[in-house]
Design a protein around this motif. Structure first.
Motif, PDB file in Angstrom:
ATOM      1  N   ASP A 232       0.822  -1.208   0.000  1.00 24.04           N
ATOM      2  CA  ASP A 232       0.000   0.000   0.000  1.00 24.04           C
ATOM      3  C   ASP A 232       0.855   1.257   0.000  1.00 24.04           C
ATOM      4  O   ASP A 232       0.437   2.298  -0.523  1.00 24.04           O
ATOM      5  N   VAL A 233       2.048   1.180   0.570  1.00 24.49           N
ATOM      6  CA  VAL A 233       2.992   2.285   0.530  1.00 24.49           C
ATOM      7  C   VAL A 233       4.386   1.724   0.751  1.00 24.49           C
ATOM      8  O   VAL A 233       4.583   0.833   1.576  1.00 24.49           O
ATOM      9  N   LEU A 234       5.348   2.213  -0.027  1.00 23.51           N
ATOM     10  CA  LEU A 234       6.743   1.831   0.159  1.00 23.51           C
ATOM     11  C   LEU A 234       7.444   2.955   0.907  1.00 23.51           C
ATOM     12  O   LEU A 234       7.272   4.130   0.564  1.00 23.51           O
ATOM     13  N   ARG A 255       3.429   2.615  -7.180  1.00 26.76           N
ATOM     14  CA  ARG A 255       3.103   2.563  -5.756  1.00 26.76           C
ATOM     15  C   ARG A 255       3.536   3.859  -5.087  1.00 26.76           C
ATOM     16  O   ARG A 255       4.602   4.423  -5.409  1.00 26.76           O
ATOM     17  N   PRO A 256       2.758   4.372  -4.130  1.00 28.84           N
ATOM     18  CA  PRO A 256       3.139   5.610  -3.440  1.00 28.84           C
ATOM     19  C   PRO A 256       4.365   5.398  -2.556  1.00 28.84           C
ATOM     20  O   PRO A 256       4.534   4.324  -1.960  1.00 28.84           O
ATOM     21  N   VAL A 257       5.210   6.418  -2.485  1.00 31.89           N
ATOM     22  CA  VAL A 257       6.464   6.341  -1.748  1.00 31.89           C
ATOM     23  C   VAL A 257       6.504   7.435  -0.685  1.00 31.89           C
ATOM     24  O   VAL A 257       6.156   8.587  -0.949  1.00 31.89           O
ATOM     25  N   VAL A 258       6.923   7.049   0.523  1.00 31.50           N
ATOM     26  CA  VAL A 258       7.214   7.995   1.605  1.00 31.50           C
ATOM     27  C   VAL A 258       8.678   7.797   1.974  1.00 31.50           C
ATOM     28  O   VAL A 258       9.130   6.656   2.141  1.00 31.50           O
ATOM     29  N   VAL A 293      -1.224   8.642   3.610  1.00 33.78           N
ATOM     30  CA  VAL A 293      -1.328   7.909   2.344  1.00 33.78           C
ATOM     31  C   VAL A 293      -2.304   6.744   2.484  1.00 33.78           C
ATOM     32  O   VAL A 293      -3.161   6.518   1.617  1.00 33.78           O
ATOM     33  N   LEU A 294      -2.179   5.999   3.582  1.00 32.14           N
ATOM     34  CA  LEU A 294      -3.076   4.857   3.786  1.00 32.14           C
ATOM     35  C   LEU A 294      -4.524   5.293   3.921  1.00 32.14           C
ATOM     36  O   LEU A 294      -5.441   4.564   3.523  1.00 32.14           O
ATOM     37  N   GLY A 295      -4.732   6.470   4.467  1.00 34.36           N
ATOM     38  CA  GLY A 295      -6.093   6.928   4.715  1.00 34.36           C
ATOM     39  C   GLY A 295      -6.725   7.689   3.575  1.00 34.36           C
ATOM     40  O   GLY A 295      -7.890   8.097   3.669  1.00 34.36           O
ATOM     41  N   ASP A 296      -6.007   7.917   2.483  1.00 35.07           N
ATOM     42  CA  ASP A 296      -6.520   8.727   1.379  1.00 35.07           C
ATOM     43  C   ASP A 296      -6.197   8.039   0.060  1.00 35.07           C
ATOM     44  O   ASP A 296      -5.150   8.294  -0.552  1.00 35.07           O
ATOM     45  N   PRO A 297      -7.094   7.163  -0.431  1.00 39.64           N
ATOM     46  CA  PRO A 297      -6.818   6.443  -1.687  1.00 39.64           C
ATOM     47  C   PRO A 297      -6.566   7.362  -2.872  1.00 39.64           C
ATOM     48  O   PRO A 297      -5.764   7.034  -3.750  1.00 39.64           O
TER      49      PRO A 297
END
Length: 334
Positions: A232-234, A255-258, A293-297
């Motif tokens: 879900d996030v890397l 994939r979204p990255v933080v 990020v997890l809370g906002d698709p």
């Protein structure tokens, strides 16, 4: 290339050799004895020569390497990281040293040119007094895993949000900060795929912070494409990260990255466009960004699409191979 059995720089060396050979470039990899690496190169159509690349008392490798180079007669030889740079001989070829970090330049004293895989490294070379016309930026490319079949690790309960980090369990990677950040992301599970000297300390920290039931460390994982594609996030929390190949791979998968704002992530990420940057060592900010990020698709999708655009423009195989071809063509004529 005399690198470690695993690592981003080592794996990119393999990918580059195979891609160049596939593009019609005549390449001859010379590697430290490693049957698995030799087999991967051979499967890609490239036959590697293997040498010991031992410590400073290893005199035979230098002699054998010189003999190999004279026989192969390259127009350009590339010394990949420190030990190869120290052992690579000058000769009837242009010698270039490839750096993936801020290395001791005494290892590259015989080199005609130096290559940095980030612009920050090239700026640093200039600051060290290396001639500007002989320092070159050549980025890495990652395997395009856009079409990889997602494969969630079996350790995860079904349906839980899944945060992924990959890399050696070393202090520089700041997985301790990421584990502390998980206190601020309730309900999410973290998988850290890698191995290294910090394993016991990280396991103790997870227990002390009461997140051990949500932190999983399966060791090195074969075939990471499916795992990256499924996350879900890397997250790249590194204290020190010259580049961050795994972020480029995540870009390719959309994939979204933080990431913590170390040298490499700052160069790769425009925060809010293709990822999110947070201060180094700040577990609260890291946890807040992961949670956002997890809370906002919609945000996750926007960041993933931005990362994919960055990959296509700068870090896909075609533009990077073109940059290497241009570099090799220019320096062999100098």
């Amino acid at each position: 290339m005399a690198g470690a059995p695993m690592g981003g720089a080592e794996l990119f060396f393999e990918r580059l050799c195979i891609a160049q050979a596939r593009a019609g470039v005549t390449v001859q990899p010379v590697i430290r004895h490693n049957a698995e690496r030799a087999a991967r190169l051979r499967a890609g159509g490239v036959l590697a020569q293997q040498l010991a690349f031992g410590g400073r008392a290893d005199l035979l490798t230098g002699l054998r390497l010189r003999r190999l180079l004279k026989h192969f007669a390259p127009r350009v030889a590339v010394a990949w990281m420190n030990r190869a740079g120290r052992m690579a001989p000058a000769g009837d070829w242009v010698l270039a040293g490839r750096l993936g970090g801020f290395y001791d330049l005494s290892n590259y004293r015989r080199c005609d040119h130096l290559i940095g895989n980030t612009r920050g490294i090239v700026r640093w070379l200039d600051e060290q007094g290396w001639p500007a016309g002989r320092a070159h930026y050549l980025p890495n490319f990652a395997v395009d895993i856009r079409h990889a079949v997602p494969r969630r690790p079996t350790v995860l309960p079904p349906g839980v949000p899944f945060v992924l980090a990959l890399g050696r369990l070393h202090r520089n990677k700041a997985f301790d900060v990421l584990i502390r950040a998980m206190r601020h992301v309730p309900g999410a599970h973290l998988v850290i795929a890698g191995e290294g000297p910090e394993r016991e300390a990280l396991e103790r920290l997870a227990r002390a912070d009461q997140v051990a039931d949500r932190v999983h460390m399966p060791g090195w994982v074969d075939g990471t494409a499916g795992i990256v594609a499924s996350c879900d996030v890397l997250v790249c929390p590194s204290r020190h990260e010259p580049l961050g190949n795994v972020m480029i791979e995540a870009f390719s998968a959309g994939r979204p990255v933080v990431a913590a704002a170390a040298q490499g992530p700052v160069e790769l990420i425009e925060s809010g466009e293709n990822g999110i940057l947070v201060p180094i060592e700040d577990d609260r900010a890291l946890g807040a960004a992961i949670g956002a990020v997890l809370g906002d698709p919609a945000m996750a999708a926007r960041l993933g699409a931005g990362g994919r655009r960055t990959f296509d423009t700068d870090y896909a195989e075609a533009p990077v191979l073109a940059a290497w071809h241009d570099f090799l063509s220019r320096v062999e004529k100098a």
